[in-house]
Design an enzyme around this catalytic site. Structure first.
Site, PDB file in Angstrom:
ATOM      1  N   LYS A 119      -8.768 -15.309  14.698  1.00 47.64           N
ATOM      2  CA  LYS A 119      -9.018 -15.430  13.218  1.00 47.64           C
ATOM      3  C   LYS A 119     -10.486 -15.023  11.972  1.00 47.64           C
ATOM      4  O   LYS A 119     -10.910 -15.417  11.413  1.00 47.64           O
ATOM      5  CB  LYS A 119      -8.282 -16.070  11.848  1.00 47.64           C
ATOM      6  CG  LYS A 119      -7.088 -16.458  12.609  1.00 47.64           C
ATOM      7  CD  LYS A 119      -6.401 -18.034  11.990  1.00 47.64           C
ATOM      8  CE  LYS A 119      -5.035 -18.012  12.330  1.00 47.64           C
ATOM      9  NZ  LYS A 119      -4.762 -19.583  11.919  1.00 47.64           N
ATOM     10  N   ASP A 150       1.331 -14.353  12.701  1.00 50.14           N
ATOM     11  CA  ASP A 150       0.233 -14.815  11.514  1.00 50.14           C
ATOM     12  C   ASP A 150      -0.127 -14.010  11.170  1.00 50.14           C
ATOM     13  O   ASP A 150      -1.378 -13.215  11.575  1.00 50.14           O
ATOM     14  CB  ASP A 150      -1.192 -15.833  12.603  1.00 50.14           C
ATOM     15  CG  ASP A 150      -1.443 -16.842  11.907  1.00 50.14           C
ATOM     16  OD1 ASP A 150      -1.461 -16.597  10.640  1.00 50.14           O
ATOM     17  OD2 ASP A 150      -1.976 -18.326  12.694  1.00 50.14           O
ATOM     18  N   GLU A 207       1.209  -0.924   0.105  1.00 53.51           N
ATOM     19  CA  GLU A 207       0.125  -0.215  -0.222  1.00 53.51           C
ATOM     20  C   GLU A 207       1.089   0.766   0.207  1.00 53.51           C
ATOM     21  O   GLU A 207       1.746   2.005   1.509  1.00 53.51           O
ATOM     22  CB  GLU A 207      -1.246   0.158   0.998  1.00 53.51           C
ATOM     23  CG  GLU A 207      -1.513   0.929   0.897  1.00 53.51           C
ATOM     24  CD  GLU A 207      -2.514   0.937   2.322  1.00 53.51           C
ATOM     25  OE1 GLU A 207      -3.177   2.478   2.199  1.00 53.51           O
ATOM     26  OE2 GLU A 207      -3.185   0.229   3.128  1.00 53.51           O
ATOM     27  N   HIS A 224      -2.454  11.599  -1.314  1.00 51.76           N
ATOM     28  CA  HIS A 224      -2.061  10.761  -2.329  1.00 51.76           C
ATOM     29  C   HIS A 224      -1.491  10.828  -3.517  1.00 51.76           C
ATOM     30  O   HIS A 224      -0.991   9.728  -4.331  1.00 51.76           O
ATOM     31  CB  HIS A 224      -3.065   9.324  -2.763  1.00 51.76           C
ATOM     32  CG  HIS A 224      -3.181   8.381  -1.456  1.00 51.76           C
ATOM     33  ND1 HIS A 224      -2.653   7.259  -1.554  1.00 51.76           N
ATOM     34  CD2 HIS A 224      -4.023   8.386  -0.374  1.00 51.76           C
ATOM     35  CE1 HIS A 224      -2.804   6.732   0.199  1.00 51.76           C
ATOM     36  NE2 HIS A 224      -4.066   7.690   0.942  1.00 51.76           N
TER      37      HIS A 224
END
Length: 403
Positions: A228, A303, A99, A398
């Site tokens: 998760k 993870d 990103e 951006h």
């Protein structure tokens, strides 16, 4: 030794299966052969996938059917001073992401924090959880099971801890839904993230529950852990490490470094992160904490799927006259500095940058330190994005960075 091309031919001819290659050659050759099979079957060029820095044999615990490595750009933000319960000093934080503008944004927030002589951070709670689900006949048996658990916690602790030389059982919290009984085990897993440790230990404890009570184990994970997946129980009770970072910036610093005012940042946080998140039914009341958590996880071998829990954060902003108070509290940050992906060379080097690779002294201190540093990085990201929104500079930033 059979070469990779011959092995690939045998797979394509049906003589071998992809997962059997390591049984017939060394790991590097098996990886090459598997990559050749995929190239021939798909027409893809995997030459870049085949360029990796780790030893294929060392990576075996982390991957099956390996064909190479996935590379991500890695950058660094900082340095920034952290005054934590475990973290102390100035740190560069490695972040791996695709990103654009993320690291620039976090660095802007860290610049403001650095000018305020750093941020404070503390791990306020620690405990990796696993919650098996048992079947009983009804509420009478369910109550009997939870009463037995309460009376036999020491026996369950002994059973669970017999499977590990490091983990400690902290608590067992029961939940009943009709004829289902859930037991939420929580462990101090020291410097390991500890999911496997908790699972193995809980499995041993479940054997005792089944022997001594009417309960029958249905699943070692009953989703009350909760791993998760977005879950309110993790937002309230925490999982892994609950960590908070905060800082106070004077008004002049906010205006100079962040290009806006304390009042504007406070209003943006209230209307966006608090009210907007509540209206959306979000479990995360923050701007983009998961951005920093994900990038830090990828860089340091955590993870990646547990970014779900890592996004479980609340950002608070308070205008205090001539200053701005800002905090981010991450309820369930699941990190470790030993085991799993932390052993891979790229990720181990990133942990070396932070000075937290391996086990800490005392045990658990390295993982606490990592959690506190990530929380400060997330705080910097929150400050920067909120300032950009408050000053209406988000889209132009951006554009300027070509993203």
């Amino acid at each position: 030794m059979t070469d990779a091309a011959d092995l690939a031919d045998r797979v394509l001819n049906g003589d071998l299966r992809l997962h059997e290659l390591e049984e017939h050659t060394d790991h590097e050759t098996a990886v090459t052969a598997r990559r050749l099979v995929v190239e021939r079957e798909t027409g893809a060029d995997l030459s870049t996938v085949g360029e990796y820095a780790f030893d294929a044999a060392d990576a075996e615990p982390n991957i099956e059917n390996a064909i190479g490595g996935a590379q991500l750009p890695m950058g660094v933000v900082g340095p920034v001073a952290v005054d934590g319960g475990a973290a102390s000093g100035e740190y560069y934080l490695p972040l791996a992401t695709t990103e654009g503008a993320l690291l620039a944004s976090v660095n802007r927030g860290l610049s403001a924090i650095r000018s305020a002589d750093g941020a404070q951070a503390r791990v306020t709670k620690s405990g990796m959880t696993r919650a098996p689900v048992f079947r009983v006949q009804g509420i009478v048996e369910a109550k009997a099971v939870i009463d037995w658990v309460a009376e036999n916690t020491d026996r369950l602790r002994e059973a669970a801890e017999s499977t590990t030389s490091h983990g400690e059982l902290l608590d067992i919290e029961p939940y009943v839904v009709g004829d289902s009984v859930y037991l939420r085990f929580a462990y101090d897993t020291k410097d390991a993230m500890g999911m496997n440790m908790a699972t193995i230990a809980t499995g041993k404890a479940c054997e005792l529950v089944e022997r001594e009570t009417p309960a029958d184990l249905v699943a070692l994970s009953g989703n009350l852990c909760s791993d998760k997946k977005p879950a309110a129980i993790n937002a309230v009770q925490g999982r892994g490490r609950s960590v908070t970072a905060d800082v106070e910036l004077d008004r002049e610093l906010v205006e100079e470094r962040l290009g806006t005012t304390p009042e504007a940042i406070q209003e943006a946080n209230t209307r966006k992160n608090l009210v907007g998140s509540a209206k959306a039914g979000s479990l995360g009341f923050n701007a983009h904490a998961a951005n920093v958590v994900a990038a830090a996880f990828l860089a340091t071998g955590q993870d990646a799927a547990q970014v779900v829990e890592g996004s479980n954060a609340i950002t608070t902003i308070e205008e205090r006259g001539d200053s701005l108070y800002a905090s981010v509290s991450i309820a369930s940050l699941e990190v470790g500095t030993v085991g799993g992906g932390t052993k891979l060379p790229t990720q181990a080097e990133a942990l070396d940058v932070l000075g937290v690779r391996g086990g800490g002294d005392p045990a658990g201190s390295n993982a606490d330190e990592l959690a506190e540093i990530i929380a400060v990085g997330a705080l910097a990201g929150e400050l920067s994005l909120l300032a950009a929104l408050a000053s209406r500079h988000l889209s132009s930033a951006h554009e300027d960075l070509g993203r």
